[in-house]
Scaffold this active site. Structure first.
Site, PDB file in Angstrom:
ATOM      1  N   CYS A 104       0.832  -1.181   0.000  1.00 21.60           N
ATOM      2  CA  CYS A 104       0.000   0.000   0.000  1.00 21.60           C
ATOM      3  C   CYS A 104       0.865   1.227   0.000  1.00 21.60           C
ATOM      4  O   CYS A 104       1.757   1.315   0.790  1.00 21.60           O
ATOM      5  CB  CYS A 104      -0.904   0.012   1.221  1.00 21.60           C
ATOM      6  SG  CYS A 104      -1.800  -1.498   1.443  1.00 21.60           S
ATOM      7  N   CYS A 127       2.127  -1.534   0.491  1.00 22.71           N
ATOM      8  CA  CYS A 127       1.558  -0.368  -0.163  1.00 22.71           C
ATOM      9  C   CYS A 127       2.466   0.832  -0.228  1.00 22.71           C
ATOM     10  O   CYS A 127       3.492   0.889   0.415  1.00 22.71           O
ATOM     11  CB  CYS A 127       0.293   0.056   0.559  1.00 22.71           C
ATOM     12  SG  CYS A 127      -0.785  -1.312   0.924  1.00 22.71           S
TER      13      CYS A 127
END
Length: 387
Positions: A9, A134
């Site tokens: 993410c 991420c």
């Protein structure tokens, strides 16, 4: 113990594994993408009984959810994470007792709408809890308007397709991505980006209040151990469910920050939280326990001043040489400049390799004042990492 290796993410900072010889460039003119890369939005009515809330999404995305569950189970068995399957088999009909309401009843509703066993929906949900990687970015423009963007990468080691040179699970995830408008009394409470059938929150915006993204923190302090402790002692919160509770109940940025920083968790992680004013941007680095929590503010001299970004490494440590998405992302953000901060400029950063990579499923763009959320499916043409 489960090795937590797969999802990524991004909050405005990340790129995937970097070959020193790879020609990284900061691209321009990528926004807006073609309309067909947009993501459908669904309304989720929180006034409905939990069993009914996900019916439309689950029914329309049933085939996508089934395909993903099959792939997840294959990964868990092949990569030595069969403990999760063992837990599910051991609990049997009591699988729903693991989660508090309304989540267990929502999972029951998803199981009923799709015809999928409840335990498998449970595995589908905790998979994201354990395997998320991420890149996230919070930034403000020259007028002080706040933006929060992120890439979510998922699928490393989950079925390499040599013919198409893509990761099979990454390809399977894109059709399952939906925008969700969570409403109560016919009014938006918050909006999120979800994989269909997933009841937690990884990326979300509460209009005029705050924005959020969750990044994986690689640590032995969590995973299988955290789940066992939770089952035996019922202590700790699931990271994505805590985030959802914050979006349903927190009244402002400060309230959200305090809840995310001071609640015991099942797994460690990075909470990236943005507010409505310049300087209201933090990366909250969490252990499972509350002790050791670090709150890094965008006003800190080690951050960007007008931006802050996080990938999957503690901000006070250097990222792995083979996974340095941080420096290229910072470089592109600085080249963009505060005068170009906005959806177009930040989407260019997210679309620059190796921030954009073969694991990237989507880019999300959020502007807190308007409550605007845009989600775009992402694809990385060759040459592109990894591999």
């Amino acid at each position: 113990m489960i090795t937590r290796v797969v999802t990524a993410c991004m909050l405005l900072v990340v790129v995937v594994s970097q070959d020193p010889g790879f020609n990284d460039t900061c691209v321009k003119g990528m926004y807006p993408p073609p309309a067909q890369r947009g993501v459908k939005e669904y309304v989720l009515n929180l006034d409905l009984p939990p069993e009914q809330r996900w019916q439309q999404i689950a029914s329309e995305k049933r085939h996508e959810i089934v395909a993903l569950i099959i792939e997840f189970k294959k990964f868990l068995m092949e990569w030595g994470s069969g403990e999760i399957i063992t837990i599910v088999d051991f609990l049997g009909d009591n699988i729903d007792a693991i989660l508090p309401n309304p989540y267990r009843d929502e999972i029951k509703g998803i199981a009923n709408a799709t015809g999928i066993y409840e335990g498998e929906i449970f595995v589908y949900n905790i998979f994201y809890e354990l395997f998320t990687v991420c890149t996230s970015i919070i930034a403000h423009d020259s007028t002080g308007k706040m933006y929060h963007v992120r890439n979510l990468d998922f699928g490393l080691f989950l079925g390499w397709d040599p013919k198409n040179r893509t990761w099979q699970l990454t390809d399977m995830l894109r059709p399952a991505i939906v925008n969700v408008d969570w409403q109560r009394g016919g009014k938006t409470v918050f909006k999120s980006v979800n994989y269909a059938g997933y009841v937690g929150v990884l990326t979300a915006i509460k209009p005029n209040k705050f924005t959020f993204s969750l990044d994986e923190r690689f640590s032995v302090d969590g995973g299988y151990l955290g789940i066992l402790v939770y089952i035996l002692e019922k202590t700790g919160s699931w990271t994505s469910l805590l985030a959802r509770e914050v979006f349903e109940n927190a009244i402002d940025f400060a309230d959200a920050r305090d809840k995310l920083a001071n609640t015991q968790l099942i797994a460690p992680g990075y909470f990236i939280l943005g507010g409505t004013k310049p300087g209201e941007g933090v990366v909250i680095t969490r252990n499972r326990e509350v002790n050791g929590t670090d709150i890094w503010a965008m006003t800190d001299k080690t951050a960007g001043g007008w931006f802050i970004l996080e990938t999957n490494y503690d901000h006070w440590k250097k990222p792995l040489v083979v996974d340095n998405r941080r420096d290229p992302a910072i470089n592109c953000t600085q080249k963009m400049g505060i005068q170009n901060a906005g959806f177009a400029g930040l989407f260019n950063v997210l679309s620059s390799k190796p921030v954009l990579n073969k694991l990237t499923t989507y880019s999300a763009l959020m502007e807190v004042d308007s409550g605007k959320l845009e989600t775009w499916l992402q694809y990385c043409p060759d040459p592109c990492e990894p591999w």
